[in-house]
Design an enzyme around this catalytic site. Structure first.
Site, PDB file in Angstrom:
ATOM      1  N   ARG A  43      42.872  30.728  47.230  1.00 11.28           N
ATOM      2  CA  ARG A  43      42.261  31.796  46.420  1.00 11.28           C
ATOM      3  C   ARG A  43      42.721  33.172  46.905  1.00 11.28           C
ATOM      4  O   ARG A  43      43.560  33.799  46.281  1.00 11.28           O
ATOM      5  CB  ARG A  43      40.726  31.652  46.463  1.00 11.28           C
ATOM      6  CG  ARG A  43      39.983  32.452  45.408  1.00 11.28           C
ATOM      7  CD  ARG A  43      39.864  33.942  45.708  1.00 11.28           C
ATOM      8  NE  ARG A  43      39.176  34.222  46.978  1.00 11.28           N
ATOM      9  CZ  ARG A  43      39.070  35.452  47.488  1.00 11.28           C
ATOM     10  NH1 ARG A  43      39.602  36.500  46.873  1.00 11.28           N
ATOM     11  NH2 ARG A  43      38.487  35.646  48.659  1.00 11.28           N
ATOM     12  N   ASP A  44      42.219  33.594  48.050  1.00  9.83           N
ATOM     13  CA  ASP A  44      42.564  34.943  48.531  1.00  9.83           C
ATOM     14  C   ASP A  44      44.071  35.047  48.765  1.00  9.83           C
ATOM     15  O   ASP A  44      44.689  36.084  48.516  1.00  9.83           O
ATOM     16  CB  ASP A  44      41.808  35.220  49.841  1.00  9.83           C
ATOM     17  CG  ASP A  44      41.600  36.702  50.099  1.00  9.83           C
ATOM     18  OD1 ASP A  44      42.023  37.514  49.254  1.00  9.83           O
ATOM     19  OD2 ASP A  44      41.030  37.044  51.158  1.00  9.83           O
ATOM     20  N   HIS A 260      35.994  37.757  58.319  1.00 17.67           N
ATOM     21  CA  HIS A 260      37.145  37.563  57.423  1.00 17.67           C
ATOM     22  C   HIS A 260      38.139  38.683  57.744  1.00 17.67           C
ATOM     23  O   HIS A 260      37.935  39.824  57.321  1.00 17.67           O
ATOM     24  CB  HIS A 260      36.615  37.661  55.993  1.00 17.67           C
ATOM     25  CG  HIS A 260      37.619  37.566  54.897  1.00 17.67           C
ATOM     26  ND1 HIS A 260      37.731  36.465  54.081  1.00 17.67           N
ATOM     27  CD2 HIS A 260      38.543  38.447  54.439  1.00 17.67           C
ATOM     28  CE1 HIS A 260      38.665  36.658  53.173  1.00 17.67           C
ATOM     29  NE2 HIS A 260      39.174  37.866  53.358  1.00 17.67           N
ATOM     30  N   HIS A 262      41.884  40.462  57.807  1.00 17.13           N
ATOM     31  CA  HIS A 262      43.285  40.587  57.377  1.00 17.13           C
ATOM     32  C   HIS A 262      44.037  41.156  58.574  1.00 17.13           C
ATOM     33  O   HIS A 262      43.473  41.887  59.388  1.00 17.13           O
ATOM     34  CB  HIS A 262      43.391  41.495  56.152  1.00 17.13           C
ATOM     35  CG  HIS A 262      42.893  40.842  54.893  1.00 17.13           C
ATOM     36  ND1 HIS A 262      43.732  40.410  53.905  1.00 17.13           N
ATOM     37  CD2 HIS A 262      41.637  40.522  54.492  1.00 17.13           C
ATOM     38  CE1 HIS A 262      43.020  39.856  52.931  1.00 17.13           C
ATOM     39  NE2 HIS A 262      41.737  39.908  53.264  1.00 17.13           N
ATOM     40  N   CYS A 293      46.257  42.757  49.259  1.00 14.78           N
ATOM     41  CA  CYS A 293      45.195  43.322  48.428  1.00 14.78           C
ATOM     42  C   CYS A 293      45.799  44.390  47.528  1.00 14.78           C
ATOM     43  O   CYS A 293      46.419  45.338  48.022  1.00 14.78           O
ATOM     44  CB  CYS A 293      44.102  43.918  49.309  1.00 14.78           C
ATOM     45  SG  CYS A 293      42.823  44.742  48.347  1.00 14.78           S
ATOM     46  N   ASN A 302      45.634  37.502  54.946  1.00 15.18           N
ATOM     47  CA  ASN A 302      44.595  37.138  55.913  1.00 15.18           C
ATOM     48  C   ASN A 302      45.271  36.741  57.209  1.00 15.18           C
ATOM     49  O   ASN A 302      46.446  36.381  57.221  1.00 15.18           O
ATOM     50  CB  ASN A 302      43.814  35.935  55.393  1.00 15.18           C
ATOM     51  CG  ASN A 302      43.057  36.263  54.126  1.00 15.18           C
ATOM     52  OD1 ASN A 302      43.603  36.181  53.033  1.00 15.18           O
ATOM     53  ND2 ASN A 302      41.822  36.669  54.263  1.00 15.18           N
TER      54      ASN A 302
HETATM   55  C1  LIG Z   1      33.793  41.964  37.265  1.00 14.84           C
HETATM   56  C2  LIG Z   1      34.785  42.312  36.165  1.00 14.84           C
HETATM   57  C3  LIG Z   1      34.887  41.190  35.162  1.00 14.84           C
HETATM   58  C4  LIG Z   1      34.269  43.533  35.467  1.00 14.84           C
HETATM   59  O1  LIG Z   1      35.293  44.074  34.639  1.00 14.84           O
HETATM   60  P1  LIG Z   1      34.938  44.878  33.313  1.00 14.84           P
HETATM   61  O2  LIG Z   1      36.257  45.182  32.663  1.00 14.84           O
HETATM   62  O3  LIG Z   1      34.062  46.016  33.655  1.00 14.84           O
HETATM   63  O4  LIG Z   1      34.055  43.784  32.568  1.00 14.84           O
HETATM   64  P2  LIG Z   1      33.713  43.476  31.093  1.00 14.84           P
HETATM   65  O5  LIG Z   1      32.396  42.794  31.176  1.00 14.84           O
HETATM   66  O6  LIG Z   1      33.852  44.726  30.259  1.00 14.84           O
HETATM   67  O7  LIG Z   1      34.820  42.403  30.658  1.00 14.84           O
HETATM   68  C5  LIG Z   1      36.150  42.745  30.386  1.00 14.84           C
HETATM   69  C6  LIG Z   1      36.829  41.516  29.792  1.00 14.84           C
HETATM   70  O8  LIG Z   1      36.891  40.471  30.760  1.00 14.84           O
HETATM   71  C7  LIG Z   1      36.164  39.320  30.283  1.00 14.84           C
HETATM   72  N1  LIG Z   1      35.445  38.759  31.431  1.00 14.84           N
HETATM   73  C8  LIG Z   1      34.490  39.354  32.147  1.00 14.84           C
HETATM   74  N2  LIG Z   1      34.102  38.551  33.140  1.00 14.84           N
HETATM   75  C9  LIG Z   1      34.821  37.427  33.036  1.00 14.84           C
HETATM   76  C10 LIG Z   1      34.854  36.227  33.785  1.00 14.84           C
HETATM   77  N3  LIG Z   1      34.093  36.035  34.850  1.00 14.84           N
HETATM   78  N4  LIG Z   1      35.732  35.270  33.411  1.00 14.84           N
HETATM   79  C11 LIG Z   1      36.522  35.441  32.340  1.00 14.84           C
HETATM   80  N5  LIG Z   1      36.538  36.579  31.597  1.00 14.84           N
HETATM   81  C12 LIG Z   1      35.680  37.541  31.927  1.00 14.84           C
HETATM   82  C13 LIG Z   1      35.236  39.864  29.238  1.00 14.84           C
HETATM   83  O9  LIG Z   1      34.879  38.845  28.322  1.00 14.84           O
HETATM   84  C14 LIG Z   1      36.070  40.939  28.596  1.00 14.84           C
HETATM   85  O10 LIG Z   1      37.031  40.346  27.748  1.00 14.84           O
HETATM   86  P3  LIG Z   1      37.478  41.052  26.339  1.00 14.84           P
HETATM   87  O11 LIG Z   1      36.195  41.229  25.594  1.00 14.84           O
HETATM   88  O12 LIG Z   1      38.106  42.353  26.745  1.00 14.84           O
HETATM   89  O13 LIG Z   1      38.434  40.074  25.759  1.00 14.84           O
HETATM   90  C15 LIG Z   1      36.169  42.616  36.747  1.00 14.84           C
HETATM   91  O14 LIG Z   1      36.091  43.791  37.466  1.00 14.84           O
HETATM   92  C16 LIG Z   1      36.691  41.511  37.624  1.00 14.84           C
HETATM   93  O15 LIG Z   1      36.982  40.415  37.191  1.00 14.84           O
HETATM   94  N6  LIG Z   1      36.844  41.836  38.929  1.00 14.84           N
HETATM   95  C17 LIG Z   1      37.264  40.866  39.888  1.00 14.84           C
HETATM   96  C18 LIG Z   1      38.383  41.418  40.683  1.00 14.84           C
HETATM   97  C19 LIG Z   1      38.760  40.408  41.722  1.00 14.84           C
HETATM   98  O16 LIG Z   1      38.680  39.218  41.500  1.00 14.84           O
HETATM   99  N7  LIG Z   1      39.191  40.884  42.898  1.00 14.84           N
HETATM  100  C20 LIG Z   1      39.593  40.037  43.933  1.00 14.84           C
HETATM  101  C21 LIG Z   1      38.468  39.288  44.551  1.00 14.84           C
HETATM  102  S1  LIG Z   1      37.601  40.200  45.798  1.00 14.84           S
HETATM  103  C22 LIG Z   1      38.554  39.974  47.168  1.00 14.84           C
HETATM  104  O17 LIG Z   1      39.608  39.434  47.095  1.00 14.84           O
HETATM  105  C23 LIG Z   1      38.011  40.410  48.476  1.00 14.84           C
HETATM  106  C24 LIG Z   1      37.630  39.224  49.352  1.00 14.84           C
HETATM  107  C25 LIG Z   1      36.479  38.442  48.732  1.00 14.84           C
HETATM  108  O18 LIG Z   1      38.704  38.335  49.515  1.00 14.84           O
HETATM  109  C26 LIG Z   1      37.207  39.717  50.721  1.00 14.84           C
HETATM  110  C27 LIG Z   1      38.088  40.820  51.299  1.00 14.84           C
HETATM  111  O19 LIG Z   1      39.112  40.541  51.962  1.00 14.84           O
HETATM  112  O20 LIG Z   1      37.727  41.978  51.096  1.00 14.84           O
END
Ligand SMILES: CC(C)(COP(=O)([O-])OP(=O)([O-])OC[C@H]1O[C@@H](n2cnc3c(N)ncnc32)[C@H](O)[C@@H]1OP(=O)([O-])[O-])[C@@H](O)C(=O)NCCC(=O)NCCSC(=O)C[C@@](C)(O)CC(=O)[O-]
Length: 355
Positions: A43-44, A260, A262, A293, A302
């Site tokens: 995943r990450d 966690h 990096h 990232c 990581n």
């Molecule tokens: C939270 C949102 C969705 C808000 O994003 P948004 O654009 O504000 O949300 P929205 O509700 O307006 O949705 C936009 C579009 O996405 C769709 N949508 C909305 N949600 C979903 C869903 N779950 N699955 C599938 N589709 C989805 C939704 O239906 C819509 O589609 P449209 O109407 O435009 O066709 C967005 O910001 C997002 O997906 N963010 C995630 C980003 C991400 O995954 N980042 C990486 C993970 S975090 C990380 O890696 C850190 C970590 C954990 O590893 C630890 C570290 O090291 O720090």
């Protein structure tokens, strides 16, 4: 059990003035010389790869990892494909792992990142479609397969906005119904607090008290553990120690925390030792040091699982992870992705094996 050799690296810093919170989920899950490694590579590690990775490769990666001895594997992410296209195949991965999990001689938890209730509902829908519950009963011939989720937020407003398009407060509100739904399905929940030791927008001085406050909120909501993430790799031994002391002063048990790291500045293993000294026994890592990232310029992956395992074993800790197998996987997946294998211990282990 004390670490061998006993490592006392730093003097005690004065904890920040955080109000103690109610301690939750505090039962001791690990013996003191056992470390649980959470393998986050699928995943990450893969989420930021630009080139689309075939589903077959992702499944092969997970199948191979399941045979290394790791007990938790982050398998994917139910996020918006507009935000993270590489994770679009997560529903297929989940379905495959529910229907025909990899052969393994021990129980494995497969974890999925969930950003909002829509993601959680998508996960639940796959379970319904497949007609298999999230936990298959274990037996000596077929150990249990467990489904877990991770919810995530961050310690700074700028990063939260960039990563999830909302404020920290809004992200916590989003998380509540996810945890509630997960609990009705008996699904274990992990929380993440990103940028806990440095933010790409706000610099290295992230408030440890803020991290403690958010961690406590996640535990209060029902998270079973919280992974405190050094997303940028800016953390140092003293800042890690200060953060851990602040968490403790806030009443948060070390058994409720994972770390966690990096490895952007090469500090991940030093910081791991600080965590060990402070009683942390859950660490996240990715095979081959996969990852990066998009919101953190120059961020590397990581800490590699191979380096982490080598270090943990060298100080007398047990992980149950086979370093040689993990090293082979690190080399293989780096080749598949056309990346340089970031694991020093992995490369050295393979060189030794090849004589
Ligand atoms: C939270 C949102 C969705 C808000 O994003 P948004 O654009 O504000 O949300 P929205 O509700 O307006 O949705 C936009 C579009 O996405 C769709 N949508 C909305 N949600 C979903 C869903 N779950 N699955 C599938 N589709 C989805 C939704 O239906 C819509 O589609 P449209 O109407 O435009 O066709 C967005 O910001 C997002 O997906 N963010 C995630 C980003 C991400 O995954 N980042 C990486 C993970 S975090 C990380 O890696 C850190 C970590 C954990 O590893 C630890 C570290 O090291 O720090």
């Amino acid at each position: 059990m004390a670490l061998r050799p006993r490592l006392r690296l730093f003097s005690i810093l004065r904890p920040a003035g955080v109000q103690p919170v109610r301690r939750l989920a505090t039962e001791s899950r690990l013996t003191s010389d056992h470390v649980r490694i959470v393998e986050v590579g699928p995943r990450d590690g893969l989420q930021n790869e630009k080139k689309s990775i075939p589903l077959k490769t992702k499944l092969e990666l997970i199948d191979r990892l399941a045979n290394t001895g790791v007990t938790t594997i982050e398998a994917g992410s139910f996020v918006s494909p507009k935000w993270v296209p590489q994770m679009e195949s997560t529903a297929d991965i989940f379905e495959r792992l529910l229907q025909s999990p990899p052969q393994s001689n021990h129980a494995i938890a497969y974890n999925y990142l969930v950003p909002n209730i829509k993601g959680m509902e998508n996960l639940v829908k796959v379970m319904g479609d497949v007609g298999i519950s999230t936990e298959t009963l274990g037996s000596p011939s077929k150990p249990a397969t467990i489904t877990e989720i991770s919810v995530f937020t961050a310690a700074t407003e700028s990063f939260t906005k960039a990563n999830t398009n909302c404020t920290i407060g809004e992200s916590l509100e989003r998380i509540k119904p996810i945890v509630e739904l997960a609990k009705t399905k008996n699904i274990r929940v992990r929380g993440y607090v990103s940028v806990a030791l440095g933010c790409p927008y706000e610099g290295p001085d992230v408030s440890p008290s803020k991290v403690a406050e958010i961690t406590a909120s996640l535990l209060e909501m029902g998270a079973d553990e919280v992974s405190v993430a050094d997303t940028t790799g800016m953390g140092t031994a003293p800042s890690t120690l200060k953060l851990l002391q602040t968490l403790r002063a806030a009443g948060i048990a070390s058994t409720d925390i994972a770390l966690h790291f990096h490895d952007t500045y090469g500090q991940a293993l030093v910081n791991t030792i600080v965590g060990l000294e402070h009683g942390i026994r859950i660490f996240d890592s990715s095979v081959g040091g996969l990852g990066g990232c998009p919101y953190s310029k120059g961020a590397t992956g990581n800490v590699s699982t191979e380096d982490l395992v080598h270090t943990l074993h060298s100080v007398g800790m047990h992980t149950g992870v086979n370093l040689e197998e993990m090293s082979k996987i690190g080399s293989w997946i780096s080749g598949e992705l056309g990346r340089v294998n970031q694991s020093r211990a992995g490369k050295a282990t393979l060189a030794r094996l090849q004589g």
